[in-house]
Design an enzyme around this catalytic site. Structure first.
Site, PDB file in Angstrom:
ATOM      1  N   HIS A 298      22.444  42.607  41.898  1.00  0.00           N
ATOM      2  CA  HIS A 298      22.249  41.582  42.934  1.00  0.00           C
ATOM      3  C   HIS A 298      22.262  42.234  44.314  1.00  0.00           C
ATOM      4  O   HIS A 298      23.223  42.916  44.668  1.00  0.00           O
ATOM      5  CB  HIS A 298      23.358  40.529  42.857  1.00  0.00           C
ATOM      6  CG  HIS A 298      23.189  39.576  41.711  1.00  0.00           C
ATOM      7  ND1 HIS A 298      23.901  38.414  41.595  1.00  0.00           N
ATOM      8  CD2 HIS A 298      22.360  39.613  40.639  1.00  0.00           C
ATOM      9  CE1 HIS A 298      23.531  37.772  40.491  1.00  0.00           C
ATOM     10  NE2 HIS A 298      22.602  38.495  39.894  1.00  0.00           N
TER      11      HIS A 298
ATOM     12  N   TYR B 220      28.517  30.704  46.630  1.00  0.00           N
ATOM     13  CA  TYR B 220      29.880  30.363  47.022  1.00  0.00           C
ATOM     14  C   TYR B 220      29.774  29.094  47.875  1.00  0.00           C
ATOM     15  O   TYR B 220      29.217  29.142  48.977  1.00  0.00           O
ATOM     16  CB  TYR B 220      30.500  31.480  47.854  1.00  0.00           C
ATOM     17  CG  TYR B 220      30.880  32.722  47.056  1.00  0.00           C
ATOM     18  CD1 TYR B 220      32.179  32.880  46.583  1.00  0.00           C
ATOM     19  CD2 TYR B 220      29.951  33.732  46.796  1.00  0.00           C
ATOM     20  CE1 TYR B 220      32.554  34.012  45.866  1.00  0.00           C
ATOM     21  CE2 TYR B 220      30.316  34.877  46.078  1.00  0.00           C
ATOM     22  CZ  TYR B 220      31.620  35.005  45.612  1.00  0.00           C
ATOM     23  OH  TYR B 220      31.981  36.122  44.905  1.00  0.00           O
TER      24      TYR B 220
ATOM     25  N   PRO C  87      40.482  35.569  43.214  1.00  0.00           N
ATOM     26  CA  PRO C  87      39.172  36.067  42.765  1.00  0.00           C
ATOM     27  C   PRO C  87      38.001  35.816  43.718  1.00  0.00           C
ATOM     28  O   PRO C  87      36.895  36.296  43.458  1.00  0.00           O
ATOM     29  CB  PRO C  87      38.951  35.322  41.441  1.00  0.00           C
ATOM     30  CG  PRO C  87      39.797  34.108  41.532  1.00  0.00           C
ATOM     31  CD  PRO C  87      40.971  34.456  42.384  1.00  0.00           C
TER      32      PRO C  87
ATOM     33  N   LYS D 229      37.356  41.207  43.865  1.00  0.00           N
ATOM     34  CA  LYS D 229      37.890  42.561  44.094  1.00  0.00           C
ATOM     35  C   LYS D 229      38.805  43.093  42.987  1.00  0.00           C
ATOM     36  O   LYS D 229      39.081  44.293  42.938  1.00  0.00           O
ATOM     37  CB  LYS D 229      38.683  42.596  45.418  1.00  0.00           C
ATOM     38  CG  LYS D 229      37.847  42.454  46.657  1.00  0.00           C
ATOM     39  CD  LYS D 229      36.984  43.656  46.891  1.00  0.00           C
ATOM     40  CE  LYS D 229      35.550  43.243  47.098  1.00  0.00           C
ATOM     41  NZ  LYS D 229      34.556  44.255  47.032  1.00  0.00           N
TER      42      LYS D 229
ATOM     43  N   TYR E 155      32.215  43.205  50.420  1.00  0.00           N
ATOM     44  CA  TYR E 155      31.848  42.687  49.104  1.00  0.00           C
ATOM     45  C   TYR E 155      31.232  43.774  48.230  1.00  0.00           C
ATOM     46  O   TYR E 155      31.576  43.901  47.052  1.00  0.00           O
ATOM     47  CB  TYR E 155      30.867  41.518  49.270  1.00  0.00           C
ATOM     48  CG  TYR E 155      30.774  40.648  48.044  1.00  0.00           C
ATOM     49  CD1 TYR E 155      31.586  39.525  47.895  1.00  0.00           C
ATOM     50  CD2 TYR E 155      29.871  40.952  47.018  1.00  0.00           C
ATOM     51  CE1 TYR E 155      31.510  38.736  46.754  1.00  0.00           C
ATOM     52  CE2 TYR E 155      29.791  40.166  45.881  1.00  0.00           C
ATOM     53  CZ  TYR E 155      30.612  39.053  45.755  1.00  0.00           C
ATOM     54  OH  TYR E 155      30.532  38.275  44.615  1.00  0.00           O
TER      55      TYR E 155
HETATM   56  C1  PHB Z   1      32.597  35.834  37.989  1.00  0.00           C
HETATM   57  O1  PHB Z   1      31.388  35.895  37.709  1.00  0.00           O
HETATM   58  O2  PHB Z   1      33.450  35.675  37.110  1.00  0.00           O
HETATM   59  C2  PHB Z   1      33.025  35.886  39.397  1.00  0.00           C
HETATM   60  C3  PHB Z   1      32.093  36.186  40.380  1.00  0.00           C
HETATM   61  C4  PHB Z   1      32.489  36.253  41.697  1.00  0.00           C
HETATM   62  C5  PHB Z   1      33.794  36.014  42.040  1.00  0.00           C
HETATM   63  C6  PHB Z   1      34.729  35.739  41.067  1.00  0.00           C
HETATM   64  C7  PHB Z   1      34.352  35.694  39.740  1.00  0.00           C
HETATM   65  O3  PHB Z   1      34.158  36.051  43.340  1.00  0.00           O
END
Ligand code: PHB
Ligand code: APR
Length: 394
Positions: free
Chosen positions: A72, A198, A290, A294, A382
């Site tokens: 990505h 997000y 999460p 990280k 990120y």
């Molecule tokens: C996930 O795909 O499990 C995932 C992706 C991004 C995050 C947390 C978990 O910030």
């Protein structure tokens, strides 16, 4: 039994360290409480920083990740019904790899088994002795008897609920509990967007992620004490549709749910990460919420440092890198702790609906999507700051 490095825990931290040591001709034994099937099927995180993916390639365990993982080059922030793409590649020249943590674990276990390295599952009651001596010993139960491994060093890579951290007599714990949790689902449905979303919404945070072209992974902010019984599938889908909606016709594709779970949100940092011949790595030493993706990346960064420090010790008798480990690792841990806290605070709804907090969060999000400097700051955190930075400040 004797070895050079005794490793407690076969998560990403313990398994990758064993692999990186093996590449330098350093012998280790990995001891894991659970069985192989359990650790290979635990659904966990899924985003690897650019450098984390590179580390797995260098360790010779990147082939399936490169074949099946999804690269990505950006991500989406969605709030006020608008979607704003953060272009990682343009801002930092790097992207991330979307590949499940349990797939990383499967690849590392397969590699360990293939080279015949010691990896013992289903060990019980692990205990550590002689950590202040030059010959620490790990004892544990297996097949009804008590066994022991004498080592030069012990690595506590046994996750947040492991036993290793308890052996640090002068540990300071820095902690923040967030007033919400994540309800996570895995659905048999093609992802509804090419990249992650997000979303900040009046009902709470939602995240659209994925595992493959046919599997979607999504999360909803819920109360910390909420039970899964209160979340039948229809309610989960209804809430995901509401929170992920935008003003340009986003359509969320549904599918059968393969798993559901609730995870608390917590920041935790243990300091120092070392006592005598015991060194902590990964979740055993620190937990991040999460939202910044990280957790696994920090575990990998820790063991890169440890592999280099132990390599220096065995190849040249160097003690300086081992002595610097805790301070060096902590710098990256605190940077990621701040980033994860920042993402969490700005994307979640505060449970008491404090209008001041809400306005501050929106001010931050608007700044990120209108300022190249702020977008770059998000993108570089990120996709992962270069590992060399960890050493620069020594
Ligand atoms: C996930 O795909 O499990 C995932 C992706 C991004 C995050 C947390 C978990 O910030
Ligand atoms: N003895 C032996 N093994 C143990 C013990 C014990 N007493 N306690 C725990 N373990 C094992 C767990 O079963 C687990 O397999 O240690 C392993 C620790 O692995 P992880 O929890 O995956 O931790 P780590 O390798 O540090 O990876 C961090 O995991 O929780 C996620 O978000 C986190 O992505 C991050 C990653």
């Amino acid at each position: 039994m004797r070895t050079q490095v005794g490793i407690v825990g076969a998560g990403p931290a313990g398994l990758l360290l064993a692999r990186l040591l093996e590449a330098q001709g350093i012998e280790s034994v990995v001891l894991e409480a659970r069985d192989r099937h359990y650790v290979e099927h635990r659904v966990r995180a899924g985003v690897l920083e650019h450098g984390c993916a590179e580390t797995l390639r260098e360790a010779g365990v990147g082939a399936r990740m490169d074949a099946e993982g999804l690269t990505h080059d950006g991500t989406n922030l969605r709030f006020g019904l608008k979607t704003h793409r953060i272009d990682f590649a343009e801002l930092t020249g790097r992207g991330v790899m979307v590949y499940g943590q349990q797939e990383v674990v499967k690849d590392l276990i397969a590699a360990r088994v293939a080279t015949g390295g010691e990896l013992r599952f289903e060990v019980g009651d692990v205990a550590l002795e002689g950590l202040e001596s030059e010959q620490p010993v790990i004892t544990y139960s297996r097949d009804g008897g008590r066994e022991s491994v004498e080592c030069d060093f012990v690595i506590g890579a046994d996750g947040f609920h492991g036993i290793s951290r308890g052996y640090l007599p002068d540990l300071t714990a820095y902690e923040r509990n967030y007033p919400f949790a994540w309800l996570g689902i895995l659905a048999e449905a093609p992802p509804s967007a090419a990249e992650l979303i997000y979303a900040r919404h009046a009902n709470g945070f939602a995240l659209h992620s994925m595992r493959s072209p046919t599997i979607t992974r999504m999360y909803l902010q819920v109360a910390p004490d909420e039970s899964l019984d209160e979340w039948p599938d229809e309610r989960i889908w209804a809430e995901l549709h509401t929170r992920l909606a935008d003003d340009s016709g986003f359509v969320l594709t549904e599918g059968p749910l393969l798993s559901k779970g609730i995870t608390p949100m917590r920041s935790f940092v243990a300091s120092p990460m070392r006592h005598g011949r015991l060194y902590l790595a990964g979740d055993a030493a620190h937990i991040v919420p999460p939202t910044g993706a990280k957790g696994m990346n920090l575990a990998v960064a820790d063991v890169r440092l440890l592999a280099r420090a132990l390599g220096g010790y065995y190849a040249a008798g160097r003690e300086d890198l081992l002595a610097a480990y805790s301070d060096t690792a902590s710098r990256r841990v605190w940077r990621s702790t701040h980033f994860s806290w920042w993402m969490t605070t700005n994307l979640h709804k505060s449970p008491d609906d404090d209008p001041f907090d809400e306005a501050l969060a929106l001010a931050q999000l608007n700044y990120v999507v209108t300022s190249r400097a702020m977008a770059t700051a998000l993108a570089e955190n990120y996709t992962g700051l270069p590992y060399e930075h960890d050493w620069y400040y020594r």
